[in-house]
Motif scaffolding. Structure first.
Motif, PDB file in Angstrom:
ATOM      1  N   UNK A  36       0.578  22.574  13.578  1.00  0.00           N
ATOM      2  CA  UNK A  36       0.379  22.931  12.175  1.00  0.00           C
ATOM      3  C   UNK A  36       0.777  24.381  12.002  1.00  0.00           C
ATOM      4  N   UNK A  37       1.379  24.708  10.847  1.00  0.00           N
ATOM      5  CA  UNK A  37       1.643  26.124  10.577  1.00  0.00           C
ATOM      6  C   UNK A  37       0.484  26.700   9.754  1.00  0.00           C
ATOM      7  N   UNK A  38       0.629  27.954   9.354  1.00  0.00           N
ATOM      8  CA  UNK A  38      -0.492  28.610   8.669  1.00  0.00           C
ATOM      9  C   UNK A  38      -0.715  28.079   7.258  1.00  0.00           C
ATOM     10  N   UNK A  39       0.286  27.391   6.732  1.00  0.00           N
ATOM     11  CA  UNK A  39       0.114  26.761   5.406  1.00  0.00           C
ATOM     12  C   UNK A  39      -0.431  25.345   5.550  1.00  0.00           C
ATOM     13  N   UNK A  40      -0.864  24.984   6.779  1.00  0.00           N
ATOM     14  CA  UNK A  40      -1.394  23.649   7.082  1.00  0.00           C
ATOM     15  C   UNK A  40      -0.354  22.562   6.827  1.00  0.00           C
ATOM     16  N   UNK A  41       0.898  22.843   7.172  1.00  0.00           N
ATOM     17  CA  UNK A  41       1.956  21.836   7.084  1.00  0.00           C
ATOM     18  C   UNK A  41       2.274  21.368   8.511  1.00  0.00           C
ATOM     19  N   UNK A  42       2.278  20.060   8.754  1.00  0.00           N
ATOM     20  CA  UNK A  42       2.614  19.574  10.102  1.00  0.00           C
ATOM     21  C   UNK A  42       4.056  19.900  10.453  1.00  0.00           C
ATOM     22  N   UNK A  43       4.272  20.308  11.680  1.00  0.00           N
ATOM     23  CA  UNK A  43       5.624  20.653  12.148  1.00  0.00           C
ATOM     24  C   UNK A  43       5.832  20.023  13.520  1.00  0.00           C
ATOM     25  N   UNK A  44       7.070  19.724  13.841  1.00  0.00           N
ATOM     26  CA  UNK A  44       7.421  19.267  15.191  1.00  0.00           C
ATOM     27  C   UNK A  44       8.498  20.220  15.710  1.00  0.00           C
ATOM     28  N   UNK A  45       8.240  20.832  16.861  1.00  0.00           N
ATOM     29  CA  UNK A  45       9.272  21.706  17.448  1.00  0.00           C
ATOM     30  C   UNK A  45       9.614  21.170  18.835  1.00  0.00           C
TER      31      UNK A  45
END
Length: 861
Positions: free
Chosen positions: A588-597
């Motif tokens: 999760x990023x700081x805006x609470x958006x799920x991310x895949x790296x």
């Protein structure tokens, strides 16, 4: 001037050319430049990469309070300065000239600042006013957009005209910059004024202990409101870059945060003995800095870690804004991270409920892993000292049947103990309170140790981890037993491996990995704060529950239970790791958006396979992956695997060292030849040390042919002669005698003659070197009477005598014997050499395939 890396709290550099205090500094947004202004009336521009002052701007007649680069300094190379000489000055730092002198204040000008996007400047002065200046005229003139008016009918192009312009500018100011508004309203001197980044608003701070808000239109500006609360002079104020807040600090030793829309104070930070003087906000991150009497602090108004919890399988529950979401990573496809499903809306509670950016957001989330029939989530926040809310929903239709409203007070996070029980920490008595899903208290327990300040996940039903100062205590609720205890400073969070066999305890600056009984497996420390971590759950590859990935401010790193660590990749912005599968990190990023790296865990899997003695996997990675670098070679050497390191290295010198370490004579010879060729082409010495070391290792293994070659290359004739003697090679020994003769090496000749058992040669050498007495004795000993007679005549001719020489030999001639070279034991090509075991790791061709590694590679696209 000190340059700090605020992330690790260290001074990077110091600049010390000003005489006396430096009051103002500013960074250029694109170039590595700093501008500074001080009590020596000088403005200096520095290049902090070259670490020197580039130039000094002179013109102010008193202390300089603030300096600032234009926000768009590439287009407008301007510096704005404010001084106690009652003026503001605009400078062109490329031409190093003064563009304009802004006069109008009639007391010290305490600060001046550019508008972030418009042609405006704001200044604050102890004359109790705030002035807003319009720089449109100067911009047009500088960009060639407006006519230049020459005074007194002079041509502006002439030198006299330019000089007159400068004189006029110095004495009366120029009309390029004009006052747009004068804001009067403060009863005492104004210390600071700043623009809102986007809205037509101003904030000002003054010695009347007030912060005032002002609104501007095209034609006028007026006071909107006064924020009262500080108990002494207000030093500085600014608008928060992301939230609708004003932050101010004061000589009353406090920093206050105000809600712009409600115009009330919402938060106060206090210091014991230090007055605050200055504030700064980070352009893109949620960070503020404040300077006080004894230094500075860098701080946030609230935590940016989104409240989240791992659900069953690949599900993640987290809060964004006021919504509880469920996210399924298993449904991730190319270009998308999965599907977000809103579960419930969370009610705002507490007195600060309506102010964003101030501690009202949920801090912790706990999901009930023990209940397979429905979803239970505990949402905990720090509002009003600590509160929780229990949300229950159907797992099949998450947003369909939500029951909430079960609330209460607690300290820190709550923890689920079983299918229908959860525990919270009573914030007054510090007791562990057990409740059922109807929010009814079923039991109260006194913790086994005092000072417990938080409950953390226990890894199994009925167990809870208690955080007490610098310890974590594993506690079984039913039997009230302490199952384990471990020391870990500043514990922030714990992450249990999916199979419950290990736990990673995340501290502020380190990670402790322990087993399920809290016995420590390893402990690592980092000099940057640790943000989050997750265990690998890959179905194949042997890394599940063994590989722990963690994130810091700018990196993704890994740690293995053996204590091995490494860096996997850098991050542009902080991310919070939630789940690791193969080469994907779900976060999760700081805006609470799920991310895949994407992450490359090859190095970690390599080290893990070595530790687990899965040599097939090791060799597969040696063949197929891009592992390289000094770090991996040093690691393999330190762990006692030089033969594996040999596969990675192409540099001949390193290969030579590694080959010697694992006794690989052939590889060492190959590298030695390569080094010799390189040395010859560079015209250097051909590397005596290299061949000497190779000779020693070959001698240890009994490979006398390589020893012979290395002695020949190093011209080590004495050792070579001795080697020929013990290997029984008399023919080469005679050659050595000839070589010694050619080199006129008396001792070499004598030794070789001695080793060959050649008495007449020895007599000849002694005679030629002038040792006639020794030559006579040697000849007599070995029955060389003709030689003895000749030498006797030579001695007597030189007025010497041979009387008594034979008596000096103990036992006389009868006790003598001729030394002959020993017979070599074996006369074949080489001796039986010391057996050097070839490990699986050395022989790539015969390495057995590893089933785990093969499965991993088949699964990876």
């Amino acid at each position: 001037i000190q340059l700090w890396d605020y992330r690790v709290g260290t001074v990077i550099d110091r600049f010390e050319e000003h005489d006396g205090p430096v009051r103002g500094v500013d960074f250029h947004l694109q170039e590595p430049l700093i501008v500074s202004g001080g009590d020596d009336y000088k403005i200096k521009v520095w290049d902090y990469k070259l670490r020197r002052c580039l130039f000094t701007l002179l013109g102010h007649l008193d202390y300089i309070r603030t300096v600032q680069f234009h926000p768009n300094a590439n287009q407008f190379p301007w510096i704005l300065s404010a001084s106690d000489d009652q003026t503001l000055r605009l400078w062109d730092f490329q031409k190093r000239t003064c563009l304009s002198v802004l006069t109008g204040h009639n007391h010290y000008v305490m600060c001046a600042a550019f508008h972030p996007s418009e042609d405006l400047i704001v200044s604050a002065s102890l004359d109790q006013t705030v002035r807003v200046w319009d720089t449109t005229g100067l911009r047009k003139k500088q960009m060639g957009g407006g006519p230049e008016v020459a005074p007194l009918g002079m041509e502006p192009t002439s030198r006299a005209g330019a000089a007159a312009l400068n004189v006029q500018a110095e004495l009366f100011g120029t009309n390029d910059v004009v006052v747009k508004y004068v804001l009067e309203g403060h009863d005492r001197g104004v210390n600071w004024a700043s623009f809102h980044p986007t809205l037509p608003l101003l904030a000002s701070a003054a010695d009347d202990r007030q912060v005032k808000l002002w609104r501007m239109s095209e034609t006028k500006a007026w006071e909107v409101d006064t924020l009262r609360g500080h108990a002494n002079n207000v030093s500085c104020c600014l608008f928060h870059p992301k939230h609708d807040l004003v932050v101010s600090n004061s000589e009353d030793r406090s920093i206050r945060v105000w809600d712009v829309s409600k115009r009330v104070g919402v938060q106060t930070f206090r210091r014991e003995g230090d007055r605050f003087w200055i504030l700064a906000a980070h352009k893109s991150q949620n960070l503020l800095a404040a300077g006080h009497d004894s230094g500075m602090i860098v701080f946030k108004l609230e935590r940016e870690r989104p409240a989240s919890a791992q659900g069953p399988a690949s599900k993640l529950y987290y809060v964004r804004g006021r919504e509880l979401f469920s996210h399924d990573f298993a449904r991730a496809s190319a270009g998308s991270t999965g599907v977000d499903i809103p579960v419930a809306s969370l009610r705002r509670v507490g007195q600060q409920a309506q102010t964003d950016g101030i501690g009202s957001a949920p801090r912790f989330l706990a999901y009930n892993q023990h209940n397979p029939s429905e979803g239970n989530v505990l949402v905990c926040s720090d509002v009003d000292g600590g509160t929780y809310e229990l949300v229950t929903f159907s797992l099949s239709n998450a947003s369909g049947s939500v029951t909430d409203g079960k609330r209460g007070n607690c300290l820190g996070p709550g923890v689920f103990l079983g299918r229908n029980r959860f525990a919270v920490l009573d914030r007054h008595q510090r007791q562990i309170v057990i409740k059922n899903l109807n929010n009814e208290t079923t039991k109260r327990l006194q913790p086994p140790v005092p000072n417990v300040d938080g409950l953390l996940e226990g890894g199994a039903s009925g167990r809870v981890l208690l955080r007490a100062e610098d310890r974590a205590i594993l506690f079984e609720v039913q039997s009230r037993r302490v199952l384990g205890e471990i020391t870990a400073p500043k514990i922030k969070n714990v992450v249990w491996a999916p199979d419950g066999s290990k736990v990673a305890i995340l501290c502020k600056y380190g990670i402790v990995i322990a087993d399920r009984q809290l016995e420590q497996l390893c402990s690592i420390s980092d000099n940057v704060r640790i943000k989050s971590g997750a265990w690998d759950v890959s179905p194949s590859g042997g890394t599940a529950n063994q590989l722990f990935l963690y994130t810091t401010l700018n990196h993704v790193k890994y740690v293995l239970p053996s204590g091995d660590t490494g860096t996997i990749r850098t991050l542009d912005n902080p991310l919070y790791a939630m789940r690791v599968v193969k080469d994907q990190l779900f976060c999760l990023d700081r805006e609470a958006r799920p991310r895949v790296i994407s992450v490359d865990t090859t190095e970690a899997r390599f080290k893990l396979a070595l530790a687990q003695k899965r040599y097939g996997a090791v060799m597969h990675m040696v063949r197929h992956s891009r592992l390289c670098g000094r770090a991996i070679v040093a690691y393999l050497q330190s762990k006692g695997f030089p033969e594996v390191a040999l596969h990675f290295v192409r540099d001949p010198r390193t290969r030579f060292r590694l080959a010697l370490a694992c006794g690989n004579i052939e590889a060492a010879m190959e590298s030695a030849f390569a080094l010799e060729q390189a040395a010859d082409s560079d015209g250097k010495d051909s590397g005596r040390d290299i061949w000497g070391e190779l000779g020693s290792e070959a001698l240890r293994q009994g490979n006398h042919q390589v020893v012979e070659m290395s002695y020949q290359r190093t011209k080590d004739f004495d050792r070579l002669s001795f080697l020929y003697m013990i290997t029984g090679d008399n023919e080469k020994l005679r050659k050595m005698l000839k070589i010694a003769n050619m080199r006129q090496d008396i001792m070499g000749r004598y030794h070789n003659a001695l080793l060959l058992g050649d008495a007449s040669e020895r007599v000849q050498i002694l005679e030629q070197s002038g040792n006639l007495a020794l030559a006579y004795m040697c000849a007599m000993m070995h029955g060389l009477e003709d030689d003895a007679e000749r030498i006797k005549i030579a001695i007597e001719t030189n007025e010497g005598t041979v009387d008594g020489l034979i008596d000096k030999i103990g036992g006389g001639c009868a006790g003598g014997c001729l030394l002959q070279p020993p017979t070599a034991i074996i006369r074949s090509n080489n001796w039986p050499t010391l057996e050097v075991q070839k490990t699986t790791l050395e022989d790539i061709a015969n390495a057995q395939p590893d089933p785990e590694e093969e499965a991993y590679n088949q699964d990876t696209p």
